[in-house]
Design an enzyme around this catalytic site. Structure first.
Site, PDB file in Angstrom:
ATOM      1  N   ASP A   7      -9.077  41.309 -37.727  1.00  0.00           N
ATOM      2  CA  ASP A   7      -8.139  42.082 -36.914  1.00  0.00           C
ATOM      3  C   ASP A   7      -8.544  41.936 -35.456  1.00  0.00           C
ATOM      4  O   ASP A   7      -9.642  41.464 -35.145  1.00  0.00           O
ATOM      5  CB  ASP A   7      -8.204  43.563 -37.335  1.00  0.00           C
ATOM      6  CG  ASP A   7      -7.277  44.429 -36.492  1.00  0.00           C
ATOM      7  OD1 ASP A   7      -6.083  44.094 -36.385  1.00  0.00           O
ATOM      8  OD2 ASP A   7      -7.741  45.436 -35.919  1.00  0.00           O
ATOM      9  N   SER A   8      -7.675  42.397 -34.568  1.00  0.00           N
ATOM     10  CA  SER A   8      -7.983  42.378 -33.141  1.00  0.00           C
ATOM     11  C   SER A   8      -9.089  43.381 -32.800  1.00  0.00           C
ATOM     12  O   SER A   8      -9.618  43.354 -31.699  1.00  0.00           O
ATOM     13  CB  SER A   8      -6.721  42.704 -32.348  1.00  0.00           C
ATOM     14  OG  SER A   8      -6.166  43.914 -32.803  1.00  0.00           O
ATOM     15  N   TYR A  39      -4.250  42.513 -28.974  1.00  0.00           N
ATOM     16  CA  TYR A  39      -3.479  41.289 -29.167  1.00  0.00           C
ATOM     17  C   TYR A  39      -2.001  41.525 -28.839  1.00  0.00           C
ATOM     18  O   TYR A  39      -1.256  40.589 -28.585  1.00  0.00           O
ATOM     19  CB  TYR A  39      -3.562  40.819 -30.633  1.00  0.00           C
ATOM     20  CG  TYR A  39      -4.846  40.107 -31.025  1.00  0.00           C
ATOM     21  CD1 TYR A  39      -5.958  40.071 -30.193  1.00  0.00           C
ATOM     22  CD2 TYR A  39      -4.934  39.472 -32.262  1.00  0.00           C
ATOM     23  CE1 TYR A  39      -7.123  39.411 -30.587  1.00  0.00           C
ATOM     24  CE2 TYR A  39      -6.084  38.809 -32.664  1.00  0.00           C
ATOM     25  CZ  TYR A  39      -7.184  38.781 -31.823  1.00  0.00           C
ATOM     26  OH  TYR A  39      -8.313  38.136 -32.223  1.00  0.00           O
ATOM     27  N   GLY A  40      -1.616  42.779 -28.898  1.00  0.00           N
ATOM     28  CA  GLY A  40      -0.192  43.136 -28.790  1.00  0.00           C
ATOM     29  C   GLY A  40       0.482  42.680 -27.507  1.00  0.00           C
ATOM     30  O   GLY A  40       1.697  42.553 -27.444  1.00  0.00           O
ATOM     31  N   CYS A  70      -4.186  42.245 -38.962  1.00  0.00           N
ATOM     32  CA  CYS A  70      -3.479  42.573 -37.727  1.00  0.00           C
ATOM     33  C   CYS A  70      -2.004  42.172 -37.843  1.00  0.00           C
ATOM     34  O   CYS A  70      -1.696  41.013 -38.150  1.00  0.00           O
ATOM     35  CB  CYS A  70      -4.147  41.800 -36.592  1.00  0.00           C
ATOM     36  SG  CYS A  70      -3.402  42.050 -34.989  1.00  0.00           S
ATOM     37  N   ASN A  71      -1.119  43.107 -37.586  1.00  0.00           N
ATOM     38  CA  ASN A  71       0.313  42.805 -37.650  1.00  0.00           C
ATOM     39  C   ASN A  71       0.703  41.767 -36.611  1.00  0.00           C
ATOM     40  O   ASN A  71       1.509  40.876 -36.870  1.00  0.00           O
ATOM     41  CB  ASN A  71       1.145  44.069 -37.414  1.00  0.00           C
ATOM     42  CG  ASN A  71       1.140  44.996 -38.601  1.00  0.00           C
ATOM     43  OD1 ASN A  71       2.082  45.053 -39.368  1.00  0.00           O
ATOM     44  ND2 ASN A  71       0.044  45.737 -38.789  1.00  0.00           N
ATOM     45  N   THR A  72       0.122  41.894 -35.403  1.00  0.00           N
ATOM     46  CA  THR A  72       0.471  40.976 -34.325  1.00  0.00           C
ATOM     47  C   THR A  72       0.060  39.550 -34.693  1.00  0.00           C
ATOM     48  O   THR A  72       0.851  38.614 -34.552  1.00  0.00           O
ATOM     49  CB  THR A  72      -0.217  41.420 -33.016  1.00  0.00           C
ATOM     50  OG1 THR A  72       0.109  42.791 -32.772  1.00  0.00           O
ATOM     51  CG2 THR A  72       0.223  40.576 -31.845  1.00  0.00           C
ATOM     52  N   GLU A 149      -7.123  55.160 -30.780  1.00  0.00           N
ATOM     53  CA  GLU A 149      -8.479  54.711 -30.436  1.00  0.00           C
ATOM     54  C   GLU A 149      -9.239  55.738 -29.609  1.00  0.00           C
ATOM     55  O   GLU A 149     -10.452  55.838 -29.709  1.00  0.00           O
ATOM     56  CB  GLU A 149      -8.426  53.369 -29.707  1.00  0.00           C
ATOM     57  CG  GLU A 149      -7.901  52.286 -30.628  1.00  0.00           C
ATOM     58  CD  GLU A 149      -8.530  50.930 -30.415  1.00  0.00           C
ATOM     59  OE1 GLU A 149      -9.225  50.728 -29.410  1.00  0.00           O
ATOM     60  OE2 GLU A 149      -8.309  50.064 -31.288  1.00  0.00           O
ATOM     61  N   CYS A 181       1.856  48.296 -37.541  1.00  0.00           N
ATOM     62  CA  CYS A 181       0.667  48.092 -36.706  1.00  0.00           C
ATOM     63  C   CYS A 181      -0.491  48.785 -37.406  1.00  0.00           C
ATOM     64  O   CYS A 181      -0.308  49.867 -37.995  1.00  0.00           O
ATOM     65  CB  CYS A 181       0.906  48.692 -35.316  1.00  0.00           C
ATOM     66  SG  CYS A 181      -0.545  48.658 -34.253  1.00  0.00           S
ATOM     67  N   THR A 182      -1.653  48.145 -37.327  1.00  0.00           N
ATOM     68  CA  THR A 182      -2.815  48.654 -38.072  1.00  0.00           C
ATOM     69  C   THR A 182      -3.160  50.120 -37.793  1.00  0.00           C
ATOM     70  O   THR A 182      -3.687  50.807 -38.654  1.00  0.00           O
ATOM     71  CB  THR A 182      -4.052  47.818 -37.703  1.00  0.00           C
ATOM     72  OG1 THR A 182      -4.106  47.700 -36.275  1.00  0.00           O
ATOM     73  CG2 THR A 182      -3.988  46.444 -38.330  1.00  0.00           C
ATOM     74  N   HIS A 183      -2.883  50.564 -36.581  1.00  0.00           N
ATOM     75  CA  HIS A 183      -3.301  51.919 -36.203  1.00  0.00           C
ATOM     76  C   HIS A 183      -2.342  53.013 -36.676  1.00  0.00           C
ATOM     77  O   HIS A 183      -2.702  54.179 -36.718  1.00  0.00           O
ATOM     78  CB  HIS A 183      -3.410  52.032 -34.685  1.00  0.00           C
ATOM     79  CG  HIS A 183      -4.528  51.247 -34.084  1.00  0.00           C
ATOM     80  ND1 HIS A 183      -4.641  49.887 -34.227  1.00  0.00           N
ATOM     81  CD2 HIS A 183      -5.592  51.640 -33.339  1.00  0.00           C
ATOM     82  CE1 HIS A 183      -5.727  49.461 -33.594  1.00  0.00           C
ATOM     83  NE2 HIS A 183      -6.312  50.501 -33.040  1.00  0.00           N
TER      84      HIS A 183
HETATM   85  N1  DGN Z   1      -4.137  45.237 -34.747  1.00  0.00           N
HETATM   86  C1  DGN Z   1      -2.964  45.229 -33.910  1.00  0.00           C
HETATM   87  C2  DGN Z   1      -1.707  45.157 -34.782  1.00  0.00           C
HETATM   88  O1  DGN Z   1      -1.718  45.538 -35.942  1.00  0.00           O
HETATM   89  O2  DGN Z   1      -0.687  44.691 -34.287  1.00  0.00           O
HETATM   90  C3  DGN Z   1      -2.904  46.456 -33.037  1.00  0.00           C
HETATM   91  C4  DGN Z   1      -3.954  46.475 -31.955  1.00  0.00           C
HETATM   92  C5  DGN Z   1      -3.643  45.510 -30.865  1.00  0.00           C
HETATM   93  O3  DGN Z   1      -4.167  44.437 -30.853  1.00  0.00           O
HETATM   94  N2  DGN Z   1      -2.791  45.864 -29.953  1.00  0.00           N
END
Ligand code: DGN
Length: 258
Positions: A7-8, A39-40, A70-72, A149, A181-183
């Site tokens: 993940d990022s 990463y977004g 990571c979704n991105t 975060e 998104c992971t969060h």
């Molecule tokens: N992990 C990123 C995602 O799921 O898109 C979110 C955090 C990021 O890199 N902005």
């Protein structure tokens, strides 16, 4: 051999947690790119480059499969890196999309995620293939990541930002929304309360762990021998995942916050 997850940053731990629960006998190697998060807001070329580097690192740990948590990165890099890698690589978009089309009754689905994820229209593309004619409304919610975060998920600030971003979703006639998104699973109960009963939330992290189990089983790579983890679909369950595997965590910057 372990499963590699990356993940990022810390967000992918929501995916790791679901894998621990649903595949409690698997070992895992996690990589969080804390030096280069978020990463977004990055370009596709950079996200592909970062993903390649991390995959190369995970392969030095003899992983048998890789999950892009990571979704991105799943939206922008999966198609490219999958072709280049000789072990299975899966992302979180297709499992999340499949769950959403299963859940919706009126074929109107919302997706929230980072700028890059929403701009890629990857969730829409995948869902349109699965359910032609599906209507998808995307909304980037970039402030949700720092809110989580910085530990503000339970603060009233979170409620205000949820209202700011999701008022249009609430007013729309979607009946399903993907937490892309992971969060976001860490804001799940707040978002659920805000949107009300009429909108079902889909957590791709949970669905990804289910898909991973199928993938490993299909390839005869699954470590069985334990019961399936508890279903939680989100933030509610506290404490460890009661897993038996061994876990290694790597980060690209200092680990204090991680
Ligand atoms: N992990 C990123 C995602 O799921 O898109 C979110 C955090 C990021 O890199 N902005």
């Amino acid at each position: 051999d372990p499963i590699g997850v990356f993940d990022s940053g810390v967000g992918g731990l929501t995916v790791t947690r679901e894998i621990m629960r649903q595949l409690p006998n698997e070992n895992m190697v996690y990589f969080g790119d804390t030096a280069r998060v978020p990463y977004g807001s990055k370009s596709k070329d950079n996200i592909i480059r970062y993903s390649r580097q991390i995959i190369r690192f995970l392969q030095t740990k003899q992983v048998k499969a890789i999950v892009i948590a990571c979704n991105t990165a799943s939206a922008l890099a999966l198609d490219v890196v999958k072709e280049e890698t000789d072990i299975p690589v899966m992302g979180v978009i297709a499992p999340g999309a499949a769950a959403a089309v299963r859940v919706t009754r009126n074929q109107k689905i919302g997706v929230i995620g980072t700028e890059a994820t929403i701009r890629s229209h990857m969730y829409s593309k995948v869902m349109e293939e699965m359910m032609p004619g599906v209507e998808v409304i995307g909304k980037p919610c970039p402030l949700f990541v720092p809110i989580v975060e910085e530990g503000f998920a339970k603060h009233h600030i979170a409620e205000e930002v949820i209202d700011y971003y999701l008022a249009s979703m609430k007013e729309s006639d979607i009946d399903t929304m993907i937490l892309g998104c992971t969060h976001y699973p860490l804001l799940r109960s707040r978002i659920m309360k805000y949107l009300g009963d009429g909108i079902e939330l889909v957590n791709p992290a949970y669905e990804t762990a289910m898909e991973l189990r199928k993938l490993l089983k299909g390839m005869d790579l699954l470590n069985e021998g334990g019961s399936r983890g508890k279903e939680t679909k989100g933030e509610e369950q506290k404490g460890p995942a009661c897993a038996n595997g061994s876990y290694e965590f790597y980060v690209s910057d200092t680990a204090d916050k991680f």
